[in-house]
Design a protein around this motif. Structure first.
Motif, PDB file in Angstrom:
ATOM      1  N   LEU A  59       0.820  -1.212   0.000  1.00 28.48           N
ATOM      2  CA  LEU A  59       0.000   0.000   0.000  1.00 28.48           C
ATOM      3  C   LEU A  59       0.853   1.260   0.000  1.00 28.48           C
ATOM      4  O   LEU A  59       0.540   2.225  -0.703  1.00 28.48           O
ATOM      5  N   ILE A  60       1.927   1.258   0.765  1.00 30.18           N
ATOM      6  CA  ILE A  60       2.802   2.432   0.795  1.00 30.18           C
ATOM      7  C   ILE A  60       3.434   2.666  -0.572  1.00 30.18           C
ATOM      8  O   ILE A  60       3.485   3.797  -1.064  1.00 30.18           O
ATOM      9  N   ILE A  61       3.890   1.618  -1.208  1.00 28.66           N
ATOM     10  CA  ILE A  61       4.530   1.775  -2.517  1.00 28.66           C
ATOM     11  C   ILE A  61       3.508   2.160  -3.575  1.00 28.66           C
ATOM     12  O   ILE A  61       3.767   3.000  -4.434  1.00 28.66           O
ATOM     13  N   ALA A  62       2.309   1.575  -3.520  1.00 29.19           N
ATOM     14  CA  ALA A  62       1.313   1.816  -4.565  1.00 29.19           C
ATOM     15  C   ALA A  62       0.727   3.220  -4.518  1.00 29.19           C
ATOM     16  O   ALA A  62       0.428   3.798  -5.566  1.00 29.19           O
ATOM     17  N   ARG A  67       6.737   4.763  -5.668  1.00 27.27           N
ATOM     18  CA  ARG A  67       6.665   3.869  -6.829  1.00 27.27           C
ATOM     19  C   ARG A  67       7.535   4.351  -7.984  1.00 27.27           C
ATOM     20  O   ARG A  67       7.869   3.580  -8.871  1.00 27.27           O
ATOM     21  N   GLU A  68       7.908   5.625  -7.964  1.00 24.57           N
ATOM     22  CA  GLU A  68       8.765   6.153  -9.023  1.00 24.57           C
ATOM     23  C   GLU A  68      10.173   5.566  -8.967  1.00 24.57           C
ATOM     24  O   GLU A  68      10.898   5.603  -9.948  1.00 24.57           O
ATOM     25  N   SER A  74       7.150   5.459 -14.244  1.00 22.02           N
ATOM     26  CA  SER A  74       7.633   6.819 -14.433  1.00 22.02           C
ATOM     27  C   SER A  74       6.652   7.770 -13.765  1.00 22.02           C
ATOM     28  O   SER A  74       5.483   7.454 -13.576  1.00 22.02           O
ATOM     29  N   SER A  75       7.128   8.933 -13.436  1.00 20.48           N
ATOM     30  CA  SER A  75       6.282   9.890 -12.731  1.00 20.48           C
ATOM     31  C   SER A  75       5.264  10.495 -13.693  1.00 20.48           C
ATOM     32  O   SER A  75       5.469  10.541 -14.910  1.00 20.48           O
TER      33      SER A  75
END
Length: 164
Positions: A59-62, A67-68, A74-75
């Protein structure tokens, strides 16, 4: 008893045999706390902890900018800038073609290949515009048959709804 039953009973005893975990002060041997545990409780708590840790990390990464840092993502800012640059480069390429055509026409006038009276900037740009091919946009026989079939199904469904 059968051998399988004995193995199951031993496994059951190992999993549910009560053990005591005691934490002592090493200097005074004072008991700080103790827990009554069995192997099954430890396994369940460890499994739930691992699942919870994986879920929180996911959840933190998503849902954060972390996630970049993962390869392949990519951002949104980078995607937006890339789209804008692509549009700018396309418009610059078109402007460059127009300028090259204009310069080429001026060179013709200066070298005497073209009379000055026939020289007009709009006519040069008109000659350089690309014509778009007219496409044949008629439906094939298969498409017409499919359209008829869909229309029949729609009529049947509306009739069934009106009967209800």
């Amino acid at each position: 008893m059968t051998e399988k039953r004995l193995k199951r009973k031993k496994l059951h005893n190992k999993l549910f045999n009560k053990n005591r975990l005691v934490v002592l002060n090493e200097d005074t041997f004072e008991e700080k706390f103790s827990l009554k545990l069995n192997l099954m409780n430890v396994f369940v708590v460890a499994s739930l902890g691992a699942i919870l840790l994986i879920l929180i990390t996911t959840l933190i990464i998503a849902f954060t900018p972390l996630r970049e840092f993962i390869p392949g993502y990519s951002s949104t800012k980078l995607k937006k800038e890339a789209t804008e640059l692509a549009l700018k480069s396309d418009s610059l390429a078109i402007a460059l073609k127009k300028n090259e055509a204009y310069i080429h026409a001026i060179q013709k006038v200066l070298t005497g290949e073209l009379e000055y009276a026939k020289f007009n900037k709009d006519s040069i740009l008109k000659d350089q515009t690309q014509s778009v091919e007219v496409l044949k946009l008629t439906a094939s026989e298969e498409e017409l048959a499919l359209r008829k079939q869909v229309n029949k199904q729609e009529q049947n469904s509306t009739l069934q709804k009106s009967k209800r």
